[in-house]
Design a protein around this motif. Structure first.
Motif, short mmCIF file in Angstrom:
data_model
loop_
_atom_site.label_atom_id
_atom_site.label_comp_id
_atom_site.label_asym_id
_atom_site.label_seq_id
_atom_site.Cartn_x
_atom_site.Cartn_y
_atom_site.Cartn_z
N ILE A 17 -51.31 53.90 -16.32
CA ILE A 17 -51.86 52.74 -17.06
C ILE A 17 -50.72 51.82 -17.50
O ILE A 17 -49.57 52.20 -17.45
N ILE A 66 -55.15 61.37 -29.18
CA ILE A 66 -55.28 60.18 -28.32
C ILE A 66 -53.91 59.52 -28.13
O ILE A 66 -53.57 59.10 -27.02
N GLN A 67 -53.11 59.49 -29.20
CA GLN A 67 -51.76 58.89 -29.07
C GLN A 67 -50.97 59.60 -27.99
O GLN A 67 -50.35 58.96 -27.14
N LEU A 120 -52.13 61.33 -25.54
CA LEU A 120 -52.76 61.06 -24.24
C LEU A 120 -52.28 59.73 -23.66
O LEU A 120 -51.82 59.66 -22.52
N VAL A 121 -52.36 58.69 -24.48
CA VAL A 121 -51.99 57.36 -24.01
C VAL A 121 -50.50 57.33 -23.64
O VAL A 121 -50.11 56.78 -22.61
N GLU A 180 -56.16 52.21 -29.28
CA GLU A 180 -54.80 52.49 -28.80
C GLU A 180 -54.49 51.61 -27.57
O GLU A 180 -53.38 51.08 -27.45
N LEU A 181 -55.49 51.45 -26.70
CA LEU A 181 -55.29 50.62 -25.51
C LEU A 181 -55.15 49.15 -25.88
O LEU A 181 -54.42 48.39 -25.26
N LYS A 188 -53.77 48.10 -28.53
CA LYS A 188 -52.39 47.95 -29.03
C LYS A 188 -51.44 47.71 -27.87
O LYS A 188 -50.57 46.86 -27.93
N GLU A 200 -61.04 55.59 -30.71
CA GLU A 200 -59.61 55.67 -30.97
C GLU A 200 -58.82 55.27 -29.72
O GLU A 200 -57.83 54.52 -29.79
N LEU A 201 -59.29 55.76 -28.58
CA LEU A 201 -58.64 55.41 -27.31
C LEU A 201 -58.71 53.90 -27.09
O LEU A 201 -57.73 53.26 -26.68
N ALA A 247 -63.00 60.19 -30.48
CA ALA A 247 -61.89 59.99 -29.54
C ALA A 247 -61.99 58.68 -28.77
O ALA A 247 -60.98 58.00 -28.57
#
Ligand SMILES: Cc1cc2nc3c(=O)[nH]c(=O)nc-3n(C[C@H](O)[C@H](O)[C@H](O)COP(=O)(O)OP(=O)(O)OC[C@H]3O[C@@H](n4cnc5c(N)ncnc54)[C@H](O)[C@@H]3O)c2cc1C
Ligand SMILES: Nc1ncnc2c1ncn2[C@@H]1O[C@H](COP(=O)(O)O)[C@@H](O)[C@H]1O
Lengths: 314, 249
Positions: free
Chosen positions: B249, B235-236, B238-239, A308-309, A311, A304-305, A301
């Protein structure tokens, strides 16, 4: 009535914690005086003088106070308290170390870590790791109070600048001597004032793995924190510890990774605005306080986080 | 050298307490009580100092009801030499505890007093600092390392920014932090031996201290409950939620 606020500073600038303690002090009585005790610390006094609600800044500069050793600092505050009714400080390690020593000399009790001012003798404070809130009333003229900074706003710069009065140093009773300080310097924000915190627990397995959290933290402009278990295991230094007996934080966003959510940890972070928990055990108590819980292996996770951040940043 | 270790009987750290709305207090009925964890660390440190040949006797003292004797026995079973029980119906506020401890130190002199940094029930974090002021002794709070030399004590302290090392003149007052040591378990033979060790009793009224509290508790309430339990699947998600729902954020 008169209130004296003890400044927390690094001999250069005033700490955010003091600006919060000042807000609490002004709820007791306004305006307040601030005392800056240190060595070559005039710039911290200048900072304090600009704040709204500060009428006067007392500046005491001497090598004796360079490292805020508690015995001489408490003696000096005891002398100054002859002209004040209240002594207020943020519940930082300095505040917690020094103020009770002043209180005992004044023959008063200290009221620790207040979270609200009901009137000038009545305060609320958490007990039992924040699982109960006590309303306490003082019966003494003089009062010594530490402030839980997460419960108060930061005092802002005001329209006028307060006068700065230089005060002579007191005697050093010579009971203790400073040897050294090991303070890790980090580019990241300080835990207690950060808007976002990424914390790791025993689930991180090693100090090296904390690099994953640091990478996420840097993308968010966040501070890095930890549970006691992570500190005890030597993954990160002691100043990272969040909790009942570590730092109390209340950022906009708290991300708990591989942390189970023991009472003592929750005590330090449950007032955060948004809580995220990443844990592979869907029964971990941290999920009970999390707004967004993700049941997953952190080693999948977190990277992956991070991606994603990245991006979003682009 | 003689060491005094004040130990407090508190609700066990694993218990999640409950506030009783009727009595307006924390419900302590049938709840597991233990020695305050920081005090256990203090006892352990004293024992290690004694084992290193730097201390002749360790005395533990507790203020509280009759059951505080169990807390004292606990410390005696770990290896302390004898106990003092100061009888009060409950643990008084830190200033009063410090005043009583000051009297205990007047009766017999101690070169070193090691307290916990904080009781995990009242979370005051005051008593050691206050005692050092009353005795006019040097103070080393939040100790994570203690080295005794002849007339001085080198203490490493956990502070907000990291670690600080200071040198204290003896006699001194120390308070313990979590990483000072890992307390031992009392062995069965030592638990048996502890039963033979003396516990002296003291009455606060014999010590001539005015026990009137300076701070009174008006009310105890539950904190506002946090509504949690929300889950995300990826995660997608979540973000997306952090960005578009919470806006953090
Ligand atoms: C006097 C006292 C004071 C204390 N003060 C504090 C304090 O200030 N702050 C504090 O934090 N604690 C404090 N504690 C300790 C507290 O009781 C807990 O022991 C501690 O918080 C546990 O830390 P942890 O959650 O990291 O570890 P654990 O409880 O061991 O939890 C680890 C978690 O990681 C998860 N995990 C493991 N591997 C993975 C993986 N690969 N992916 C995802 N999840 C994984 C597990 O499911 C588990 O939930 C104190 C205790 C005492 C007695
Ligand atoms: N009733 C008590 N009996 C013995 N020691 C106490 C008592 N209350 C406090 N102490 C000591 O003072 C320390 C700090 O307590 P406090 O100031 O209440 O957070 C504890 O860790 C104990 O070492």
């Amino acid at each position: 009535m008169s209130v004296l606020v003890l400044a927390e500073h690094n001999n250069q600038s005033l700490k955010e914690a003091t600006k919060k303690a000042l807000t609490a002090a002004l709820k007791i009585f306004s305006p307040a005086h601030v005392v800056v005790i240190g060595n070559n610390c005039a710039s911290a006094a200048n900072d304090a003088a600009t704040l709204e609600g500060v009428e006067k800044v007392l500046l005491v500069e001497d090598t004796t106070y360079e490292n805020m050793l508690c015995e001489p600092t408490a003696d000096l505050l005891f002398e100054l308290m002859k002209s004040y009714d209240y002594l207020v400080s943020a519940a930082t390690t300095n505040g917690k170390n020094i103020l009770p020593r002043v209180a005992a000399k004044l023959d008063v009790s200290q009221i620790s870590e207040i979270i609200s001012v009901i009137d000038n003798k009545t305060f609320q404070r958490p007990i039992y790791a924040g699982n109960a809130i006590a309303t306490v009333e003082s019966s003494t003229e003089k009062n010594v109070i530490t402030v839980r900074t997460t419960a108060f706003e930061t005092a802002q710069v005001g329209s006028s600048v307060a006068t700065i009065e230089k005060i002579d140093a007191g005697n050093n009773p010579g009971l203790s001597e400073f040897i050294e300080e090991k303070v890790s310097s980090s580019e990241r924000p300080e835990l207690t004032s950060a808007g976002i915190i990424v914390s790791g627990g025993r689930g991180m397995q090693s100090g090296d793995n904390f690099k994953m959290l640091e990478s996420v933290a840097d993308k968010l402009g966040a501070a890095v924190g930890a549970s006691r278990a992570a500190v005890d295991a030597g993954f990160v230094p002691n100043e990272y510890q969040v909790g009942q007996t570590g730092k109390v934080v209340a950022p906009e966003l708290y991300i708990a990774v591989g942390i189970s959510g023991a009472i003592q940890h929750l005590a330090g972070m449950k007032d955060s605005k948004v809580i995220v928990a990443i844990n592979k055990d869907d029964e971990a108590p941290i999920f009970e306080v999390a707004d967004y819980g993700l049941v997953a292996d952190l080693f999948d996770a977190v990277p992956e986080l991070d991606k994603e951040l990245e991006k979003i940043q682009k | 050298m003689k060491i005094l270790v004040p130990v407090k009987r508190v609700v066990d750290y694993n218990v999640k307490i409950r506030v009783d709305k009727e009595t307006n207090a924390v419900d302590l009925n049938n709840i597991k009580m233990s020695i305050n964890p920081f005090d256990e660390i203090a006892v352990e440190e004293a024992i290690r100092i004694k084992e290193a040949g730097q201390c002749d006797e360790i005395v533990v003292v507790s203020l509280g009801p009759e059951q505080s004797k169990e807390t004292i026995r606990n410390a005696l079973a770990m290896g302390a030499d004898r106990g003092i029980h100061v009888k009060t119906d409950h643990s008084p506020e830190p200033l009063l505890v410090a005043k009583i401890l000051e009297k205990v130190c007047e009766k017999e002199d101690y070169d070193l007093i090691i307290l916990g940094k904080q009781s995990i029930d009242d979370d005051c974090n005051q008593t050691g600092q206050m005692l050092s002021a009353l005795l006019n002794r040097s103070l080393g709070t939040y100790a994570s390392k203690v080295e005794i030399e002849n007339d001085t004590i080198i203490v490493t302290r956990e502070i907000d920014g990291g670690l600080q090392t200071i040198k204290l003149k003896k006699p001194a007052v120390l308070t313990t932090d979590l990483r000072l040591n890992e307390p031992r378990y009392a062995s069965l033979p030592n638990i048996m031996k502890a039963k033979q060790k003396t516990i002296d009793e003291l009455d606060p009224s014999d010590l001539g201290i005015d026990m009137t509290p300076k701070v009174s508790t008006k009310k105890v309430e539950e904190p506002p409950k946090r509504v949690g339990g929300g889950k995300v699947e990826s995660i997608q998600e979540l973000v997306d939620k952090l960005k578009n729902v919470s806006g953090v954020i």
